[in-house]
Scaffold this active site. Structure first.
Site, PDB file in Angstrom:
ATOM      1  CG  LEU A  88      55.956   6.679 -34.179  1.00 52.57           C
ATOM      2  CD1 LEU A  88      56.232   6.546 -35.669  1.00 52.57           C
ATOM      3  CD2 LEU A  88      57.230   7.014 -33.425  1.00 52.57           C
ATOM      4  CB  ILE A 133      49.018   6.473 -35.264  1.00 49.49           C
ATOM      5  CG1 ILE A 133      49.767   6.016 -36.527  1.00 49.49           C
ATOM      6  CG2 ILE A 133      48.802   7.985 -35.257  1.00 49.49           C
ATOM      7  CD1 ILE A 133      51.138   6.649 -36.724  1.00 49.49           C
ATOM      8  CE  LYS A 134      51.473   7.769 -26.483  1.00 55.76           C
ATOM      9  NZ  LYS A 134      52.464   8.485 -25.681  1.00 55.76           N
ATOM     10  CB  ILE A 135      44.659   9.118 -31.883  1.00 50.93           C
ATOM     11  CG1 ILE A 135      45.202   8.468 -33.164  1.00 50.93           C
ATOM     12  CG2 ILE A 135      43.491  10.037 -32.143  1.00 50.93           C
ATOM     13  CD1 ILE A 135      45.442   9.398 -34.322  1.00 50.93           C
TER      14      ILE A 135
END
Ligand code: E4P
Length: 219
Positions: free
Chosen positions: A56, A87-89
């Site tokens: 996400l 978590i997509k960073i």
């Protein structure tokens, strides 16, 4: 090689997960926008369908905001599915700071928009769980995208780096074969490409002939 599905479309995720070949899901703001539904509406559903890492993406640009947003995303998912949140960073210096903080908190991260081996190395140093080199977008600008996957795999192998490589921005089945031959950990594949991978005209011709011949068998 693990196969993730690169979509936020629930019907597609359900159908392709039923093939028994999906190990995880990657989403991004563009893919969520394409569904025409709200993120909150689809988020929990995805976790119910696939028991594997689900990426996400945050949309903040400052490290502290990214961390805050990441925590909010995690809290939106029921406790029993939280182990699967990644978590997509985005790959920026602020992103690296956020990855460092999130990895200390035990939150999985997927560093996205990686276009060079150096970016992947820095993301891994910051503690990324996954890095996502975008192959198709490099091909689009006339650079051999898969070459950076080779470089990243070589570097990670040299130093026993545990960060897993997700080959992303896949455009066609040959990308998947190339990723697998290089030994990438994961390919995240759009539904349209997965449908092409399953098909072969000779399989169709073969089935047709078997069915026709079966009609000739005395019953
Ligand atoms: C990966 O996580 C991304 O969602 C995706 O692969 C981007 O691909 P695109 O270049 O086709 O948008």
């Amino acid at each position: 090689m693990k196969i993730f599905i690169d979509t936020a479309d629930l019907d597609e995720i359900k159908e392709l997960a039923s093939w028994g070949i999906i190990d995880g899901v990657t989403t991004n703001p563009t893919l969520v926008a394409k569904t025409g539904r709200s993120f909150n509406e689809i988020i929990e559903e995805i976790f119910k369908i696939v028991d594997g890492p689900i990426s996400l993406e945050v949309v903040s640009e400052k490290a502290d905001d990214m961390v805050k947003e990441a925590k909010q995303l995690v809290s939106k998912v029921s406790e029993k599915y939280r182990k699967n949140v990644a978590i997509k960073i985005p790959m920026t210096s602020e992103g690296l700071k956020a990855v460092k903080q999130l990895s200390k908190m035990g939150i999985k991260t997927n560093v996205t928009l990686v276009f060079s081996a150096n970016q992947a190395l820095l993301a891994a140093k910051a503690g990324a769980t996954y890095v996502s080199p975008f192959i198709g977008r490099l091909d689009d600008i006339g650079q051999e995208g898969m070459q950076i996957v080779e470089e990243i795999m070589e570097i990670f192998c040299n130093y026993d780096i545990e960060t897993e490589v997700i080959v992303a921005s896949i455009r066609h089945p040959i990308h998947v074969i190339q990723a697998a031959r290089i030994g990438a950990d994961i390919a995240t594949v759009p539904p349209s490409v997965l449908r092409k991978m399953v098909k072969h005209s000779l399989t169709d011709v073969g089935i047709k002939r078997f069915l026709e011949d079966w009609e000739k068998v005395k019953k």
